[in-house]
Design an enzyme around this catalytic site. Structure first.
Site, PDB file in Angstrom:
ATOM      1  N   ASP A   1     -11.106   2.985   4.591  1.00 34.84           N
ATOM      2  CA  ASP A   1     -11.414   1.563   4.376  1.00 34.84           C
ATOM      3  C   ASP A   1     -12.928   1.359   4.301  1.00 34.84           C
ATOM      4  O   ASP A   1     -13.393   0.293   3.877  1.00 34.84           O
ATOM      5  CB  ASP A   1     -10.866   0.711   5.529  1.00 34.84           C
TER       6      ASP A   1
ATOM      7  N   GLN B   1      -4.886  -1.843   9.850  1.00 37.45           N
ATOM      8  CA  GLN B   1      -4.717  -3.110   9.145  1.00 37.45           C
ATOM      9  C   GLN B   1      -5.257  -4.257  10.002  1.00 37.45           C
ATOM     10  O   GLN B   1      -4.919  -4.377  11.184  1.00 37.45           O
ATOM     11  CB  GLN B   1      -3.217  -3.323   8.806  1.00 37.45           C
TER      12      GLN B   1
ATOM     13  N   LYS C   1       0.842  -1.204   0.000  1.00 38.94           N
ATOM     14  CA  LYS C   1       0.000   0.000   0.000  1.00 38.94           C
ATOM     15  C   LYS C   1       0.876   1.252   0.000  1.00 38.94           C
ATOM     16  O   LYS C   1       0.607   2.216  -0.707  1.00 38.94           O
ATOM     17  CB  LYS C   1      -0.928   0.004   1.233  1.00 38.94           C
TER      18      LYS C   1
HETATM   19  N1  GUN Z   1      -6.992  -7.018   6.054  1.00 37.06           N
HETATM   20  C1  GUN Z   1      -7.336  -7.710   4.953  1.00 37.06           C
HETATM   21  N2  GUN Z   1      -7.879  -6.881   4.028  1.00 37.06           N
HETATM   22  C2  GUN Z   1      -7.876  -5.649   4.569  1.00 37.06           C
HETATM   23  C3  GUN Z   1      -8.304  -4.382   4.093  1.00 37.06           C
HETATM   24  O1  GUN Z   1      -8.830  -4.206   2.981  1.00 37.06           O
HETATM   25  N3  GUN Z   1      -8.128  -3.340   4.956  1.00 37.06           N
HETATM   26  C4  GUN Z   1      -7.573  -3.508   6.188  1.00 37.06           C
HETATM   27  N4  GUN Z   1      -7.456  -2.428   6.966  1.00 37.06           N
HETATM   28  N5  GUN Z   1      -7.173  -4.669   6.649  1.00 37.06           N
HETATM   29  C5  GUN Z   1      -7.318  -5.736   5.840  1.00 37.06           C
END
Ligand code: GUN
Length: 295
Positions: free
Chosen positions: A117, A94, A50
């Site tokens: 998110d 996350q 990311k």
């Molecule tokens: N863990 C797995 N997929 C995601 C996501 O799209 N966002 C976040 N914050 N954690 C994740």
């Protein structure tokens, strides 16, 4: 019939190119804060990806790392600091979090205007109400873009989703319902899963079961979106769909890797840019909009 492959890598690259132009035009450099708790190896890889993708489109990504033994209150207090920081446009935590921390409590603590998110109850509620202003989670948003990239109409199509997670299954059901699909959500307790999937015009497989979806589960001509990323014993990756079999009967299919995965990151960046555009005023020291944390 052999299916057309939906090239998520190419679609995502086009979106990132467009985002790079838009971030240049933004009044300030968008800032994404990523909260990373503990030592989960997969999470570390996702966060690294990311950060790299953000830099490529002109978004500053700041990673805030915490020990896996952090208490819930300490984590909430750090999130409050990010809510209050007028220079932070977007915040993600996350997942997964360590067991002593309630993820719902943490996600509902993020300022909804910074929740890029789209996991906070406020944004999920807006999505459920078909509110245009909802911040929609990255994976469902990416799935919608891939479906739109086929040029096929979504109206009235029967979508069968395999999996009911908060991150993919549920928000994808709401988003596609909002786009006039007829949606069935299936899960591990569904009886006669293959019979239900066989009725689908569009299948979204998001259950984390390697190659569970077989050719004889698919109505000829159906569109297949595979969200699964599973590692096999030989180290290779595969989806929840048996790609080699199913491509012989579907009209469109996403590969793994190179389908939904690249779209998820691109959509997170798009959500961050949109948050920055909404927060442009917050970079003025006289801002009193109330979204930036009362600067
Ligand atoms: N863990 C797995 N997929 C995601 C996501 O799209 N966002 C976040 N914050 N954690 C994740």
């Amino acid at each position: 019939m052999t299916a057309c492959i939906i090239d998520g890598k190419a679609v995502a690259a086009g979106i990132r190119k467009d985002l790079a132009k838009k971030t240049t035009a933004c009044s300030h450099t968008p800032v994404l804060a990523v909260v990373l708790v503990g030592e989960n190896e997969a999470s570390r890889i996702y966060v690294r990806n990311k950060k790299k993708a953000a830099a490529e489109v002109g978004i500053r990504c700041e990673v805030f790392e915490f020990s896996g033994s952090i208490g819930e209150n300490a984590l909430l207090s750090s999130i409050q600091d990010l809510n209050d920081d007028p220079h932070v446009d977007g915040i993600i935590v996350q997942l997964p979090l360590p067991p002593q921390i309630n993820p719902q409590k943490v996600l509902s603590h993020i300022n909804p205007g910074k929740d890029v998110d789209g996991f906070s109850p406020y944004n999920v509620g807006l999505l459920a109400e078909r509110e245009e202003s909802a911040v929609v989670a990255a994976t469902p948003k990416g799935i919608l873009k891939l479906l739109e990239s086929t040029g096929e109409s979504l109206e009235g199509k029967h979508v069968v989703i395999i999996g009911r997670s908060n991150i993919v299954g549920r928000p994808t059901a709401l988003l596609l319902l909002n786009h006039d699909c007829t949606v069935t959500v299936t899960h591990s307790k569904t009886v006669n899963l293959s019979d239900t999937v066989r009725q689908a015009d569009i299948v979204v497989a998001a259950c984390g079961c390697p190659k569970i979806v077989k050719k004889d589960w698919i109505k000829p001509g159906a569109i297949i979106i595979d969200v699964g990323i599973n590692r096999l014993e030989d180290g290779s990756l595969c989806g929840d769909v048996d790609f080699e079999e199913v491509k012989e009967t579907a009209s469109y299919i996403t590969p793994v890797p190179g389908g939904v995965g690249p779209m998820t990151v691109a959509m997170l960046l798009e959500n961050t840019l949109e948050a920055a555009q909404r927060h442009a005023c917050c970079h003025d020291e006289n801002c009193h909009c109330g979204r930036c944390g009362g600067n």
